[in-house]
Design a protein around this motif. Structure first.
Motif, PDB file in Angstrom:
ATOM      1  N   MET A 113       0.492 -11.190  -6.892  1.00  0.00           N
ATOM      2  CA  MET A 113       2.153 -10.677  -6.946  1.00  0.00           C
ATOM      3  C   MET A 113       2.001 -10.306  -8.212  1.00  0.00           C
ATOM      4  SD  MET A 113       4.171 -11.013  -3.774  1.00  0.00           S
ATOM      5  CE  MET A 113       3.795 -12.168  -2.608  1.00  0.00           C
ATOM      6  N   THR A 114       1.782 -10.868  -9.344  1.00  0.00           N
ATOM      7  CA  THR A 114       1.237 -10.192 -10.809  1.00  0.00           C
ATOM      8  C   THR A 114       0.786  -9.004 -10.673  1.00  0.00           C
ATOM      9  OG1 THR A 114      -0.636 -11.382 -11.250  1.00  0.00           O
ATOM     10  CG2 THR A 114       1.184 -12.737 -11.649  1.00  0.00           C
ATOM     11  N   LEU A 115       0.474  -8.564 -10.324  1.00  0.00           N
ATOM     12  CA  LEU A 115      -0.269  -6.931 -10.131  1.00  0.00           C
ATOM     13  C   LEU A 115       1.026  -6.250 -10.495  1.00  0.00           C
ATOM     14  CD1 LEU A 115      -3.590  -6.813  -7.155  1.00  0.00           C
ATOM     15  CD2 LEU A 115      -3.667  -7.360  -9.848  1.00  0.00           C
ATOM     16  N   THR A 116       1.022  -4.583 -11.127  1.00  0.00           N
ATOM     17  CA  THR A 116       1.577  -3.591 -10.359  1.00  0.00           C
ATOM     18  C   THR A 116       1.891  -2.961  -8.879  1.00  0.00           C
ATOM     19  OG1 THR A 116      -0.216  -2.104 -11.037  1.00  0.00           O
ATOM     20  CG2 THR A 116       1.689  -3.052 -12.727  1.00  0.00           C
ATOM     21  N   ALA A 117       2.590  -2.678  -9.132  1.00  0.00           N
ATOM     22  CA  ALA A 117       2.398  -1.689  -7.413  1.00  0.00           C
ATOM     23  C   ALA A 117       1.157  -0.980  -7.027  1.00  0.00           C
ATOM     24  CB  ALA A 117       3.445  -1.145  -7.300  1.00  0.00           C
ATOM     25  N   GLU A 118       1.141  -0.601  -8.044  1.00  0.00           N
ATOM     26  CA  GLU A 118      -0.430   0.758  -8.335  1.00  0.00           C
ATOM     27  C   GLU A 118      -1.983  -0.381  -8.028  1.00  0.00           C
ATOM     28  OE1 GLU A 118       2.116   1.193 -10.234  1.00  0.00           O
ATOM     29  OE2 GLU A 118       2.721   2.923 -10.164  1.00  0.00           O
ATOM     30  N   ASP A 119      -1.681  -1.667  -8.787  1.00  0.00           N
ATOM     31  CA  ASP A 119      -2.692  -2.272  -8.508  1.00  0.00           C
ATOM     32  C   ASP A 119      -2.877  -2.986  -7.451  1.00  0.00           C
ATOM     33  OD1 ASP A 119      -3.712  -1.373 -10.894  1.00  0.00           O
ATOM     34  OD2 ASP A 119      -2.817  -3.472 -12.345  1.00  0.00           O
ATOM     35  N   ALA A 120      -2.135  -3.003  -7.202  1.00  0.00           N
ATOM     36  CA  ALA A 120      -2.113  -3.587  -5.282  1.00  0.00           C
ATOM     37  C   ALA A 120      -2.271  -2.619  -4.386  1.00  0.00           C
ATOM     38  CB  ALA A 120      -0.424  -4.309  -5.280  1.00  0.00           C
ATOM     39  N   ALA A 121      -2.189  -2.114  -4.692  1.00  0.00           N
ATOM     40  CA  ALA A 121      -2.615  -0.561  -3.590  1.00  0.00           C
ATOM     41  C   ALA A 121      -4.105  -0.988  -2.875  1.00  0.00           C
ATOM     42  CB  ALA A 121      -1.542   0.817  -3.797  1.00  0.00           C
ATOM     43  N   SER A 122      -4.380  -1.838  -3.966  1.00  0.00           N
ATOM     44  CA  SER A 122      -6.436  -1.449  -4.422  1.00  0.00           C
ATOM     45  C   SER A 122      -6.121  -2.937  -4.290  1.00  0.00           C
ATOM     46  CB  SER A 122      -7.148  -0.014  -5.281  1.00  0.00           C
ATOM     47  OG  SER A 122      -6.708  -0.788  -6.870  1.00  0.00           O
ATOM     48  N   VAL A 125      -3.497 -12.668   5.098  1.00  0.00           N
ATOM     49  CA  VAL A 125      -3.228 -11.979   6.118  1.00  0.00           C
ATOM     50  C   VAL A 125      -2.941 -12.539   7.187  1.00  0.00           C
ATOM     51  CG1 VAL A 125      -3.478 -10.274   7.994  1.00  0.00           C
ATOM     52  CG2 VAL A 125      -4.229 -10.120   5.573  1.00  0.00           C
ATOM     53  N   PHE A 126      -1.701 -12.400   8.074  1.00  0.00           N
ATOM     54  CA  PHE A 126      -1.922 -13.467   9.555  1.00  0.00           C
ATOM     55  C   PHE A 126      -1.648 -11.708  10.518  1.00  0.00           C
ATOM     56  CE2 PHE A 126       1.488 -13.348  13.288  1.00  0.00           C
ATOM     57  CZ  PHE A 126       1.231 -14.563  13.681  1.00  0.00           C
ATOM     58  N   GLU A 185      -3.862   0.170   3.851  1.00  0.00           N
ATOM     59  CA  GLU A 185      -5.330   0.169   4.189  1.00  0.00           C
ATOM     60  C   GLU A 185      -6.448  -1.235   3.281  1.00  0.00           C
ATOM     61  OE1 GLU A 185      -6.290   3.406   1.049  1.00  0.00           O
ATOM     62  OE2 GLU A 185      -6.190   4.512   3.211  1.00  0.00           O
ATOM     63  N   GLN A 186      -5.816  -1.913   2.851  1.00  0.00           N
ATOM     64  CA  GLN A 186      -6.197  -3.494   2.648  1.00  0.00           C
ATOM     65  C   GLN A 186      -5.983  -3.907   3.367  1.00  0.00           C
ATOM     66  OE1 GLN A 186      -7.734  -4.301   0.207  1.00  0.00           O
ATOM     67  NE2 GLN A 186      -8.078  -2.368  -0.689  1.00  0.00           N
ATOM     68  N   VAL A 187      -4.509  -3.838   4.764  1.00  0.00           N
ATOM     69  CA  VAL A 187      -4.487  -5.583   5.746  1.00  0.00           C
ATOM     70  C   VAL A 187      -5.535  -4.429   6.796  1.00  0.00           C
ATOM     71  CG1 VAL A 187      -3.049  -5.580   7.512  1.00  0.00           C
ATOM     72  CG2 VAL A 187      -1.829  -5.468   4.882  1.00  0.00           C
ATOM     73  N   VAL A 188      -5.648  -2.941   7.422  1.00  0.00           N
ATOM     74  CA  VAL A 188      -6.808  -2.945   8.099  1.00  0.00           C
ATOM     75  C   VAL A 188      -7.629  -3.312   8.115  1.00  0.00           C
ATOM     76  CG1 VAL A 188      -7.535  -1.184   9.413  1.00  0.00           C
ATOM     77  CG2 VAL A 188      -5.166  -0.517   8.357  1.00  0.00           C
ATOM     78  N   ASN A 189      -8.085  -3.203   6.407  1.00  0.00           N
ATOM     79  CA  ASN A 189      -9.850  -4.128   6.388  1.00  0.00           C
ATOM     80  C   ASN A 189      -9.617  -4.947   6.545  1.00  0.00           C
ATOM     81  OD1 ASN A 189     -10.252  -0.798   5.609  1.00  0.00           O
ATOM     82  ND2 ASN A 189     -10.288  -1.281   2.801  1.00  0.00           N
ATOM     83  N   VAL A 190      -8.924  -6.151   6.152  1.00  0.00           N
ATOM     84  CA  VAL A 190      -8.625  -7.053   6.947  1.00  0.00           C
ATOM     85  C   VAL A 190      -8.922  -7.759   8.568  1.00  0.00           C
ATOM     86  CG1 VAL A 190      -7.657  -9.384   7.474  1.00  0.00           C
ATOM     87  CG2 VAL A 190      -7.663  -8.115   4.568  1.00  0.00           C
ATOM     88  N   VAL A 191      -8.096  -5.964   9.173  1.00  0.00           N
ATOM     89  CA  VAL A 191      -8.138  -7.146  10.354  1.00  0.00           C
ATOM     90  C   VAL A 191     -10.179  -6.575  10.945  1.00  0.00           C
ATOM     91  CG1 VAL A 191      -7.564  -5.768  12.611  1.00  0.00           C
ATOM     92  CG2 VAL A 191      -5.875  -6.610  10.565  1.00  0.00           C
TER      93      VAL A 191
END
Length: 627
Positions: free
Chosen positions: A432-441, A447-448, A505-511
């Motif tokens: 949660m401390t990341l910036t939005a741009e950093d969180a995107a990668s 993940v549920f 994309e990060q969520v799909v990678n987890v799936v």
């Protein structure tokens, strides 16, 4: 993800047994009040069973999208309910069965609140119902929904191990744990943690203590204020429920640290904090314990998808002379010079439509109600300060449309809690401390993942050759708040789109890492950010569980003020904020509010209905043997 309050019948019986008070007198007293409520006129759950209104699926879908128009407003409305989620519809259903003409107003273009579904590219997705409990025949929640849907709402049972914890380390090892049937739960844990028998038994005891103690929380909601104050001041409430204070003043994290040093077991004990959206260091063990204990006897999914709840409850509301109207954006709750509520103002295009009623029930949350719908001079009368409350964690959901059916894709009727760090809270806080741009990668710590199409026994009839996956995680509201006040078209600028696409994309990678067989089966992907939740569900910061489920919320000082009644004449509250989160938590709040309006205790009404059902079955058996 959601909380579900345990069957009140089970909680009361377990409390009597657990305290050693199971004697003839106790049972006679319980039976006496049950019989009294059975014979009292006005029990909405007893009487001549109404035949279901004959509607086909297309007609039921139209019910969900009945657009607000003045000509569709019933005459002489008794109660207006703002919001058509589970709490609003349950409250409306109960009131309708007691002769009230109820108008439910929904700002979205379809009814259901968090139980609604949407269709895109030929796939249907639910947004808020992943599993519920207490739906076996004879359970309180089953009885409630059965009555309000005229017996039309069915439930499919999930796998016995319906929740699986997946621990993904750098080498991608996968270990599954299941929380399921009561007798198998501790055995399952002991299989993986043979040296932790003492911790597992203590944890099991704490779950049962939580289930018993939640009755105290319910009593604070249903008893008159002066009675609650008397019970608290004299210490009687704590004498009856000796564990309540400890369970509300001790957080989940501290309890788990006391139980064991095994980090893996700690996470297996505490994984379900995502079901109420509060970090373990902030949540009272009472909340966690009653949630976990509630799931002992299995989990269920509404047959026909989550939208079946609204589809099958709206006909009863309309039969009582009421209606459920969508695209009805309530802009103000109207009060007279004396501060008494007399109706609402609904924004319709460039005009406003006044709808009058002596009672208004808000199911859209405390923040929305008192910050957005009432003038300051009126909202200041409410005895809960907004500064005493926090919003829960914001939500990001990804929806995948898949080519292929359940068996072909090897899908299970269960949920998967997938983490890349055993200390999920610390990992999430760091994320949660990341910036939005950093969180995107960045990799997502928690993940549920679930497959609604595998849980619904009639999915194949509706969508042959297709399946769907829903994946949910938590994100920082601040990543998206800059686009809060922009139009839907404006939000799709390159920065917003890049952040949304990156997290997706990060969520799909987890799936795909956990379900590689789906790699070439994905035909459609879409995601909802916190802004999507705010737009469609009206949540202030894109949260899914209302006000935060902190220890303070469950302690008497605040719990006795978060009530269905308010200091504003004619205004009532229902929904997750006055009880707790989830479908069953919202449903319980619905019957609490209906009972407050009618001056009844609907829990006793339900006990009476359940007792009557048991007696009828008993006499049928006796009659059958006699023949």
């Amino acid at each position: 993800m959601h909380f579900l309050a345990r069957s009140m019948k089970d909680m009361v019986i377990e409390y009597i047994f657990g305290c050693g008070l199971c004697n003839v007198f106790s049972l006679l007293v319980l039976g006496f009040f049950t019989v009294i409520y059975y014979w009292c006129k006005g029990n909405p759950f007893i009487g001549v069973q109404q035949p279901p209104i004959s509607l086909n699926e297309l007609e039921k879908k139209r019910l969900l999208r009945t657009t607000f128009q003045e000509k569709k407003i019933p005459e002489n409305v008794d109660v207006i309910i703002i919001g058509s989620g589970a709490s609003g519809l349950v409250c409306a259903g109960c009131l309708s069965r007691m002769g009230k003409k109820v108008l439910v107003l929904e700002q979205h273009d379809r009814a259901g609140g968090s139980t609604h579904t949407f269709e895109m590219e030929g796939f249907e997705f639910d947004v808020g119902v992943h599993y519920v409990g207490n739906m076996a025949d004879g359970d309180m929640d089953h009885m409630l929904f059965d009555v309000l849907s005229d017996g039309q709402l069915g439930w499919d049972k999930l796998d016995s191990k319906f929740d699986s914890v997946v621990l993904n380390d750098k080498e991608h090892s996968m270990i599954l744990f299941g929380n399921g049937e009561e007798k198998k739960y501790t055995k399952s844990l002991l299989k993986y943690f043979p040296k932790e028998e003492d911790a597992i038994k203590k944890f099991d005891t704490l779950l049962k203590d939580s289930s018993k103690s939640v009755v105290a929380y319910v009593l604070m909601k249903v008893l008159p204020k002066f009675v609650t104050k008397f019970l608290l001041r004299t210490g009687i409430l704590y004498a009856l429920f000796p564990q309540y204070q400890k369970l509300t003043e001790t957080n989940v994290k501290d309890v788990l640290n006391e139980l064991t040093d095994d980090e893996t077991l700690k996470f297996v004990f505490g994984y379900a904090f995502g079901d109420y959206g509060t970090y373990p260091s902030k949540a009272p063990f009472l909340m966690h314990g009653m949630l976990m204990d509630y799931f002992r006897n299995g989990a269920y999914y509404p047959r026909g998808g989550s939208t079946s709840l609204a589809k099958n409850m709206i006909p009863g509301i309309r039969r009582g002379g009421g209606n459920v109207l969508v695209n009805a954006n309530v802009e103000r709750i109207l009060t007279d010079d004396e501060g008494k509520v007399y109706g609402v103002s609904v924004k319709r295009h460039s005009n406003s439509v006044i709808v009058k009623a002596p009672i208004v029930v808000s199911s859209i949350g405390i923040f929305n109600t008192f910050q957005n719908l009432l003038p300051p001079r009126v909202s200041e009368q409410y005895d809960v300060q907004m500064s005493d409350l926090d919003t829960g964690l914001s939500c990001f959901q990804t929806f995948l449309g898949l080519k292929g059916e359940t068996k072909e894709l090897e899908l299970r009727k269960r949920n998967y809690w997938i983490v890349n760090n055993l200390d999920a809270e610390s990992a999430m806080k760091k994320y949660m401390t990341l910036t939005a741009e950093d969180a995107a990668s960045a990799p997502i710590p928690l993940v549920f993942v679930s497959f609604p199409s595998a849980k619904d026994s009639c999915w194949r009839e509706r969508y042959p050759g297709k399946s769907v996956c829903t994946a949910v995680t938590f994100v920082n509201w601040k990543w998206f708040e800059n686009w809060e006040n922009l139009s839907a078209a404006s939000t799709k600028d390159h920065v917003y789109s890049a952040v949304k696409k990156g997290i997706q994309e990060q969520v799909v990678n987890v799936v795909l890492k956990n379900f590689p067989q789906l790699a070439d089966k994905i035909e459609f992907v879409e995601s909802g950010t916190p802004l999507s939740h705010k737009h469609y569900l009206g949540t202030p910061k894109g949260e899914i569980y209302g006000i935060d489920h902190t220890m303070k919320r469950f302690q008497p000082e605040l719990a006795t003020r978060l009530l269905p009644t308010t200091s504003i004449p004619g205004l009532y509250l229902t929904g997750q904020d006055i009880f707790t989160c989830g479908v069953s938590g919202a449903a319980v709040s619905g019957i609490i509010t209906s009972g407050a309006i009618q001056g009844r205790n609907h829990f006793l009404d339900l006990y009476a209905a359940m007792l009557l059902k048991v007696c009828r079955r008993f006499w049928v058996r006796i009659a059958g043997k006699a023949q």
